[in-house]
Design a protein around this motif. Structure first.
Motif, mmCIF file in Angstrom:
data_model
loop_
_atom_site.group_PDB
_atom_site.id
_atom_site.type_symbol
_atom_site.label_atom_id
_atom_site.label_comp_id
_atom_site.label_asym_id
_atom_site.label_seq_id
_atom_site.Cartn_x
_atom_site.Cartn_y
_atom_site.Cartn_z
ATOM 1 N N LEU A 18 0.753 -0.978 -0.133
ATOM 2 C CA LEU A 18 -0.197 0.063 -0.145
ATOM 3 C C LEU A 18 1.028 1.120 0.090
ATOM 4 O O LEU A 18 0.536 2.174 -0.680
ATOM 5 C CB LEU A 18 -0.981 -0.060 1.346
ATOM 6 N N ARG A 19 2.121 1.208 0.748
ATOM 7 C CA ARG A 19 2.620 2.423 0.794
ATOM 8 C C ARG A 19 3.729 2.390 -0.905
ATOM 9 O O ARG A 19 3.608 3.639 -1.315
ATOM 10 C CB ARG A 19 4.093 2.063 1.621
ATOM 11 N N GLN A 20 3.802 1.387 -1.580
ATOM 12 C CA GLN A 20 4.472 1.375 -2.821
ATOM 13 C C GLN A 20 3.373 2.055 -3.856
ATOM 14 O O GLN A 20 3.481 2.808 -4.779
ATOM 15 C CB GLN A 20 4.756 0.085 -3.377
ATOM 16 N N LEU A 21 1.894 1.730 -3.460
ATOM 17 C CA LEU A 21 0.787 2.140 -4.385
ATOM 18 C C LEU A 21 0.646 3.770 -4.369
ATOM 19 O O LEU A 21 0.820 4.381 -5.287
ATOM 20 C CB LEU A 21 -0.653 1.840 -3.556
ATOM 21 N N LEU A 22 0.867 4.295 -2.965
ATOM 22 C CA LEU A 22 0.928 5.660 -2.886
ATOM 23 C C LEU A 22 2.022 6.350 -3.479
ATOM 24 O O LEU A 22 1.978 7.243 -3.979
ATOM 25 C CB LEU A 22 0.665 6.099 -1.556
ATOM 26 N N LEU A 23 3.400 5.784 -3.316
ATOM 27 C CA LEU A 23 4.381 6.262 -3.995
ATOM 28 C C LEU A 23 4.441 6.427 -5.527
ATOM 29 O O LEU A 23 4.726 7.515 -6.196
ATOM 30 C CB LEU A 23 5.777 5.560 -3.119
ATOM 31 N N ASN A 24 3.952 5.224 -5.998
ATOM 32 C CA ASN A 24 3.884 5.337 -7.412
ATOM 33 C C ASN A 24 2.862 6.407 -7.964
ATOM 34 O O ASN A 24 3.176 7.149 -8.942
ATOM 35 C CB ASN A 24 3.558 3.954 -7.997
ATOM 36 N N LEU A 25 1.679 6.417 -7.218
ATOM 37 C CA LEU A 25 0.482 7.387 -7.842
ATOM 38 C C LEU A 25 1.242 8.825 -7.858
ATOM 39 O O LEU A 25 1.146 9.579 -8.544
ATOM 40 C CB LEU A 25 -0.506 7.149 -6.890
ATOM 41 N N LEU A 26 1.877 9.200 -6.540
ATOM 42 C CA LEU A 26 2.265 10.330 -6.196
ATOM 43 C C LEU A 26 3.716 10.785 -7.331
ATOM 44 O O LEU A 26 3.896 11.763 -7.878
ATOM 45 C CB LEU A 26 2.702 10.880 -5.145
ATOM 46 N N PRO A 71 1.954 -2.612 -18.774
ATOM 47 C CA PRO A 71 3.407 -2.609 -18.475
ATOM 48 C C PRO A 71 4.102 -2.076 -19.868
ATOM 49 O O PRO A 71 3.592 -2.368 -20.913
ATOM 50 C CB PRO A 71 3.471 -3.886 -18.289
ATOM 51 N N PHE A 72 4.895 -1.094 -19.597
ATOM 52 C CA PHE A 72 5.881 -0.527 -20.681
ATOM 53 C C PHE A 72 5.306 0.508 -21.318
ATOM 54 O O PHE A 72 5.809 0.794 -22.259
ATOM 55 C CB PHE A 72 6.737 -1.665 -21.219
ATOM 56 N N TYR A 73 3.912 0.880 -21.482
ATOM 57 C CA TYR A 73 3.086 1.587 -22.296
ATOM 58 C C TYR A 73 3.582 2.960 -21.863
ATOM 59 O O TYR A 73 3.448 3.504 -20.573
ATOM 60 C CB TYR A 73 1.700 1.352 -21.880
ATOM 61 N N ARG A 74 3.937 3.860 -22.780
ATOM 62 C CA ARG A 74 4.396 5.345 -22.466
ATOM 63 C C ARG A 74 3.739 6.000 -23.707
ATOM 64 O O ARG A 74 3.974 5.654 -24.763
ATOM 65 C CB ARG A 74 5.817 5.523 -22.627
ATOM 66 N N ARG A 83 11.756 11.882 -18.892
ATOM 67 C CA ARG A 83 11.587 10.800 -17.748
ATOM 68 C C ARG A 83 12.306 9.763 -18.196
ATOM 69 O O ARG A 83 12.395 9.117 -19.141
ATOM 70 C CB ARG A 83 9.937 10.701 -17.539
ATOM 71 N N SER A 84 13.161 9.044 -17.211
ATOM 72 C CA SER A 84 13.809 8.049 -17.454
ATOM 73 C C SER A 84 13.062 6.680 -16.836
ATOM 74 O O SER A 84 13.620 5.707 -16.509
ATOM 75 C CB SER A 84 14.919 7.931 -16.744
ATOM 76 N N GLY A 85 11.700 6.837 -16.552
ATOM 77 C CA GLY A 85 11.067 5.620 -16.115
ATOM 78 C C GLY A 85 10.837 4.592 -17.338
ATOM 79 O O GLY A 85 10.994 4.939 -18.264
ATOM 80 N N HIS A 86 10.562 3.229 -16.814
ATOM 81 C CA HIS A 86 10.239 2.369 -17.752
ATOM 82 C C HIS A 86 8.639 2.016 -18.041
ATOM 83 O O HIS A 86 8.555 1.078 -18.872
ATOM 84 C CB HIS A 86 10.832 0.990 -17.220
ATOM 85 N N GLY A 87 7.883 2.844 -17.721
ATOM 86 C CA GLY A 87 6.455 2.737 -17.929
ATOM 87 C C GLY A 87 5.881 1.531 -16.961
ATOM 88 O O GLY A 87 4.819 0.957 -17.453
ATOM 89 N N LEU A 88 6.231 1.530 -15.978
ATOM 90 C CA LEU A 88 5.648 0.331 -14.808
ATOM 91 C C LEU A 88 5.126 0.832 -13.800
ATOM 92 O O LEU A 88 4.290 0.135 -13.098
ATOM 93 C CB LEU A 88 6.976 -0.636 -14.362
ATOM 94 N N GLY A 89 5.117 2.186 -13.578
ATOM 95 C CA GLY A 89 4.614 2.794 -12.074
ATOM 96 C C GLY A 89 3.214 2.456 -12.083
ATOM 97 O O GLY A 89 2.754 1.851 -11.068
#
Length: 127
Positions: A18-26, A71-74, A83-89
């Motif tokens: 649940l903490r990861q859920l909030l971190l990813n959303l924010l 997954p991986f959609y941008r 942004r250097s993310g991978h499209g997984l958040g």
């Protein structure tokens, strides 16, 4: 950034997830916002617990908004974005919400940006 939380808005389940859920959303709301834009987090207690994160980022069409959970959609190529993310958040968000027997949706805001709404049961279920 603004936040609202109603008393008694406790979600049973994995604290780590649940903490990861909030971190990813924010993280997504902040990273994909416009300069000087706003982010708002609300935790509401209806029949379920609703977590809603809204930002004032660029315009997104409705089809792209729902695909953000893939997954991986941008919506923009890696070359075009800064942004250097991978499209997984948001794919991780969806997995965490489903593991907690909830639902998650994303809606493009008329003026730009996105509202992500996760609805989770308020009763104890095995996660």
């Amino acid at each position: 950034m603004g936040a609202d939380a109603e008393p008694g808005s406790t979600v049973p389940g994995s604290t780590t997830l649940l903490r990861q859920l909030l971190l990813n959303l924010l993280d997504n709301a902040l990273a994909y916002n416009r300069p000087g834009g706003t982010v708002h987090l609300a935790v509401l207690r209806e029949r379920e617990i609703v977590i809603e994160v809204e930002n004032t980022g660029p315009r997104i069409d409705g089809t792209s908004a729902q695909r953000l959970f893939e997954p991986f959609y941008r919506p923009q190529s890696r070359v075009a974005g800064d942004r250097s993310g991978h499209g997984l958040g948001l794919a991780i968000v969806r997995s965490i919400v489903h593991a907690h027997h909830g639902t998650v949706t994303a809606h493009a805001n008329p003026g730009g940006g996105l509202t992500v709404r996760a609805t989770l049961p308020a009763d104890a279920r095995e996660v």
